[in-house]
Design a protein around this motif. Structure first.
Motif, PDB file in Angstrom:
ATOM      1  N   LYS A 104      88.831 -36.683  54.501  1.00  0.00           N
ATOM      2  CA  LYS A 104      87.680 -35.952  53.983  1.00  0.00           C
ATOM      3  C   LYS A 104      88.092 -34.515  53.677  1.00  0.00           C
ATOM      4  N   THR A 105      87.531 -33.983  52.601  1.00  0.00           N
ATOM      5  CA  THR A 105      87.770 -32.593  52.246  1.00  0.00           C
ATOM      6  C   THR A 105      86.610 -31.744  52.726  1.00  0.00           C
ATOM      7  N   TYR A 106      86.934 -30.675  53.436  1.00  0.00           N
ATOM      8  CA  TYR A 106      85.932 -29.723  53.875  1.00  0.00           C
ATOM      9  C   TYR A 106      86.092 -28.453  53.039  1.00  0.00           C
ATOM     10  N   TYR A 107      85.031 -27.660  53.025  1.00  0.00           N
ATOM     11  CA  TYR A 107      85.031 -26.444  52.207  1.00  0.00           C
ATOM     12  C   TYR A 107      84.698 -25.250  53.091  1.00  0.00           C
ATOM     13  N   THR A 108      85.447 -24.198  52.902  1.00  0.00           N
ATOM     14  CA  THR A 108      85.301 -23.035  53.762  1.00  0.00           C
ATOM     15  C   THR A 108      85.690 -21.771  53.001  1.00  0.00           C
ATOM     16  N   ARG A 109      85.202 -20.651  53.472  1.00  0.00           N
ATOM     17  CA  ARG A 109      85.647 -19.352  52.957  1.00  0.00           C
ATOM     18  C   ARG A 109      86.499 -18.625  53.996  1.00  0.00           C
ATOM     19  N   ALA A 110      86.688 -19.234  55.157  1.00  0.00           N
ATOM     20  CA  ALA A 110      87.549 -18.658  56.190  1.00  0.00           C
ATOM     21  C   ALA A 110      89.001 -18.884  55.771  1.00  0.00           C
ATOM     22  N   GLY A 111      89.705 -17.820  55.450  1.00  0.00           N
ATOM     23  CA  GLY A 111      91.024 -17.958  54.830  1.00  0.00           C
ATOM     24  C   GLY A 111      92.194 -17.586  55.703  1.00  0.00           C
ATOM     25  N   SER A 112      92.080 -17.735  57.012  1.00  0.00           N
ATOM     26  CA  SER A 112      93.197 -17.421  57.899  1.00  0.00           C
ATOM     27  C   SER A 112      94.115 -18.635  57.992  1.00  0.00           C
ATOM     28  N   PHE A 113      95.242 -18.588  57.263  1.00  0.00           N
ATOM     29  CA  PHE A 113      96.191 -19.698  57.240  1.00  0.00           C
ATOM     30  C   PHE A 113      97.565 -19.218  57.717  1.00  0.00           C
ATOM     31  N   SER A 114      98.362 -20.172  58.141  1.00  0.00           N
ATOM     32  CA  SER A 114      99.734 -19.878  58.571  1.00  0.00           C
ATOM     33  C   SER A 114     100.575 -21.130  58.359  1.00  0.00           C
ATOM     34  N   LEU A 115     101.883 -20.969  58.511  1.00  0.00           N
ATOM     35  CA  LEU A 115     102.798 -22.103  58.338  1.00  0.00           C
ATOM     36  C   LEU A 115     103.025 -22.798  59.666  1.00  0.00           C
ATOM     37  N   ASP A 116     102.881 -24.127  59.654  1.00  0.00           N
ATOM     38  CA  ASP A 116     103.183 -24.871  60.872  1.00  0.00           C
ATOM     39  C   ASP A 116     104.677 -25.200  60.915  1.00  0.00           C
ATOM     40  N   ALA A 117     105.091 -25.982  61.884  1.00  0.00           N
ATOM     41  CA  ALA A 117     106.514 -26.280  62.071  1.00  0.00           C
ATOM     42  C   ALA A 117     107.121 -27.039  60.907  1.00  0.00           C
ATOM     43  N   GLN A 118     106.292 -27.738  60.140  1.00  0.00           N
ATOM     44  CA  GLN A 118     106.783 -28.477  58.973  1.00  0.00           C
ATOM     45  C   GLN A 118     106.698 -27.655  57.694  1.00  0.00           C
ATOM     46  N   GLY A 119     106.237 -26.413  57.797  1.00  0.00           N
ATOM     47  CA  GLY A 119     106.143 -25.557  56.621  1.00  0.00           C
ATOM     48  C   GLY A 119     104.885 -25.742  55.817  1.00  0.00           C
ATOM     49  N   SER A 120     103.860 -26.371  56.401  1.00  0.00           N
ATOM     50  CA  SER A 120     102.598 -26.581  55.699  1.00  0.00           C
ATOM     51  C   SER A 120     101.624 -25.469  56.053  1.00  0.00           C
ATOM     52  N   LEU A 121     100.807 -25.067  55.069  1.00  0.00           N
ATOM     53  CA  LEU A 121      99.789 -24.050  55.295  1.00  0.00           C
ATOM     54  C   LEU A 121      98.580 -24.695  55.957  1.00  0.00           C
ATOM     55  N   VAL A 122      98.243 -24.208  57.156  1.00  0.00           N
ATOM     56  CA  VAL A 122      97.137 -24.771  57.924  1.00  0.00           C
ATOM     57  C   VAL A 122      96.282 -23.640  58.478  1.00  0.00           C
ATOM     58  N   ASN A 123      95.010 -23.976  58.827  1.00  0.00           N
ATOM     59  CA  ASN A 123      94.180 -22.989  59.518  1.00  0.00           C
ATOM     60  C   ASN A 123      94.329 -23.180  61.022  1.00  0.00           C
ATOM     61  N   ALA A 124      93.538 -22.439  61.803  1.00  0.00           N
ATOM     62  CA  ALA A 124      93.684 -22.480  63.257  1.00  0.00           C
ATOM     63  C   ALA A 124      93.383 -23.852  63.839  1.00  0.00           C
ATOM     64  N   ASP A 125      92.600 -24.654  63.127  1.00  0.00           N
ATOM     65  CA  ASP A 125      92.264 -26.000  63.601  1.00  0.00           C
ATOM     66  C   ASP A 125      93.236 -27.060  63.102  1.00  0.00           C
TER      67      ASP A 125
END
Length: 589
Positions: A104-125
């Protein structure tokens, strides 16, 4: 009278709902990109009182009920951060994120992202940020020496040799595409920018045509004198003229004529004389008793005269070879003499040089035996130099470096009296097999090389091509592109972060304080398109910024106080109704 109880109860329930909404707003006042809500309370159906003759109706209200909440979509304040993947949308729209199951795709305006161990951009969750891939990154093979030049971007504990290297095909912007073509953004830890060979070089400079003169020695044409001299009684006589010598410019009376006589044993003797007013010269009965006169003597004659000498200009600029090495275009311009009365002509010798090795120079050692097929022993200068074939190698004695000659071309440049370029015959060069166009200016203009004594022009060189690059950093631009930055100063887009829009943002279903889902009421997500049907973001994405909550503490507390007073009023109405009923019962008794 009993309906007043129900009015009070519905009022308490409705105001309790409103207090909960305001309390939630206050609790999320520091939540990034939180959008405040307001409670919507509706009036229940009312009953019209009968027996009224007024022009308006007298209603008896049946209370209120909590209806829903309205989302406040006002822009929150953009706050600066130190992370390039802290993103904020200025304008309307939503980021898309997906969970680990990608169901499922969720929609948000919270834009705090970072790179995980695999190099993917993810949020805190751990939800993946959705973006359109550039499809310009592919696995590659790199040798150990190249891999050793890499650091690691986000996986510092892993050595470069244990990671898969990727190469990038540069692109300036990633097309957004259509809704549904987005995937998670995975950024390689080792990303290589392959070298791009130089294919075009432009050079501008001034070739100074100022006439220079010097006292030079010019050999005479052998047709101008008797080359074999038979001495008589140990003396020789010899004469000639310079009338037919094209190498001498404007010879004049008094110029020195040097006659070199050589005998059969190789011994030489110099005899000097001067040109007369008719440009003739002669030697009469000069003593040559020191030479072996048993055989005829050989004579060579030269004239020492003030002559115009050729101007030489040496220009260089760097280029990139197909293998990524930094080579040199070495240009030597030699002015033809004598110079014409208007304009000038220059012979051009152009080489592409590739650095080979250090030039071998050592002091001469008389006790050491040198292989003369490899070394040139110059005892007079006390040095030993390694011999290089001048057709294959260029030796720069000023820097003690040796260069491989990749290509050599010659041509001629002609300039007008004002210094403008009139013609250019320099052909295309070969940059290690890649054609290279050397642009020295537009014919009839002053935009490249000029040749003028009055115009001042700085040496300016431009070229395309780039050296190999190693990943330095990832960043974002305002067009939503994820940018890879390299050690060679180049950068390339790798993906474009999507901004989704809805026909009815108020119809989104709220799953958490900042996560929403599409619903039948909101409609499906869409992208804005231009007149050509091309999708575009429609809003600006800022990097190193986060959108703050749009809830005002002052407003929220004020609303809470008002709601609290309304709650108290509803509760008072119940106690008042109770007192009225009690009084009514007491009156009967």
């Amino acid at each position: 009278m009993t309906s007043s109880f129900y009015n009070g109860i519905s009022g308490i329930k409705s105001q309790q709902f409103a207090m909960d909404v305001q309390a939630n707003n206050i609790a999320n006042i520091n939540t990034s990109a939180y959008k405040g809500s307001s409670a919507e309370i509706s009036t229940l159906f009312s009953t019209v009182l009968t027996g009224t003759y007024a022009s308006y109706s007298n209603d008896k209200g049946l209370g209120a009920q909590s209806q829903t909440t309205a989302l406040d979509l006002a822009q929150g304040v953009l706050e600066n951060t130190d992370s390039p993947f802290d993103l904020a949308i200025q304008g309307d729209g939503w980021f898309g994120v997906k969970g680990q199951d990608a169901a499922k795709t969720y929609y948000t305006r919270a834009g705090s992202f970072s790179l995980d161990a695999q190099g993917s951009l993810v949020n805190a969750d751990g939800y993946y940020l959705m973006a359109t891939p550039g499809n310009n990154i592919a696995p590659t093979s790199l040798d150990a020496a190249t891999l050793a030049k890499f650091g690691t971007y986000y996986n510092a504990a892993t050595t470069g040799g244990a990671l898969t290297p990727y190469a990038i095909t540069p692109m300036s912007d990633v097309p957004l595409g259509s809704v549904g073509s987005q995937t998670k953004v995975t950024l390689p830890d080792i990303l290589y920018y392959p070298p791009v060979a130089t294919t075009k070089v432009s050079y501008g400079a001034n070739l100074d045509p100022t006439i220079k003169t010097d006292n030079v020695t010019v050999p005479l044409d052998t047709a101008d004198y008797t080359s074999t001299v038979t001495p008589t009684a140990g003396q020789v006589s010899l004469s000639g003229t310079v009338n037919n010598t094209t190498a001498i410019q404007n010879p004049k009376k008094g110029d020195t004529v040097i006659v070199t006589l050589t005998d059969v044993d190789g011994k030489t003797q110099n005899i000097s004389t001067e040109l007369d007013a008719s440009l003739n010269w002669s030697i009469s009965n000069s003593d040559v008793s020191g030479l072996n006169t048993t055989s005829a003597l050989t004579a060579s004659v030269s004239v020492k005269s003030i002559q115009e000498i050729a101007n030489t200009e040496h220009l260089t600029t760097g280029i990139i070879a197909p293998d990524g090495s930094k080579d040199i275009i070495d240009m030597t311009f030699t002015k033809q003499v004598p110079q014409a009365s208007s304009g000038s002509t220059w012979n051009t010798n152009i080489k592409i040089l590739s650095y080979l090795e250090n030039y071998t120079v050592e002091n001469y050692n008389s006790t050491k035996t040198y292989d003369t097929s490899i070394y040139n022993v110059d005892i007079t200068k006390g040095v030993v130099t390694k011999i290089y074939d001048p057709t294959k190698y260029y030796v720069d004695t000023s820097t003690n470096k040796v260069y491989n000659i990749v290509d050599t071309q010659t041509g001629t440049l002609t300039f007008g009296g004002a210094g403008q370029l009139l013609s250019n015959t320099v052909p295309t060069l070969s940059n290690g097999g890649t054609p290279l166009e050397l642009n020295l200016g537009t014919v009839g203009n002053f935009d490249g090389l000029i040749s003028s004594t009055t115009i001042k022009k700085a040496n300016v060189a431009t070229s395309n091509g780039s050296a190999e690059g190693f990943l330095k950093d990832y960043a974002m631009d305002t067009n939503g592109n994820v940018i890879a930055e390299f050690s060679n100063g180049k950068s390339s887009a790798v993906a474009k972060v999507a901004i989704y829009h809805f026909q009815n943002d108020q119809g989104l279903t709220q799953d958490s304080s900042t996560l929403f889902e599409a619903s039948n009421n909101s409609g499906k997500p869409i992208f804005y398109t231009d007149k050509n049907g091309e999708s575009f973001l429609g809003s600006t994405i800022f990097s190193n910024k986060l959108e703050g909550s749009n809830v005002s503490m002052a407003t929220a507390l004020t609303e809470l106080l008002i709601t609290q007073k309304a709650f108290d009023a509803s509760s008072k109405s119940i106690t008042t109704s109770d007192d009225l009923i009690k009084n009514a019962i007491n009156m009967k008794t």
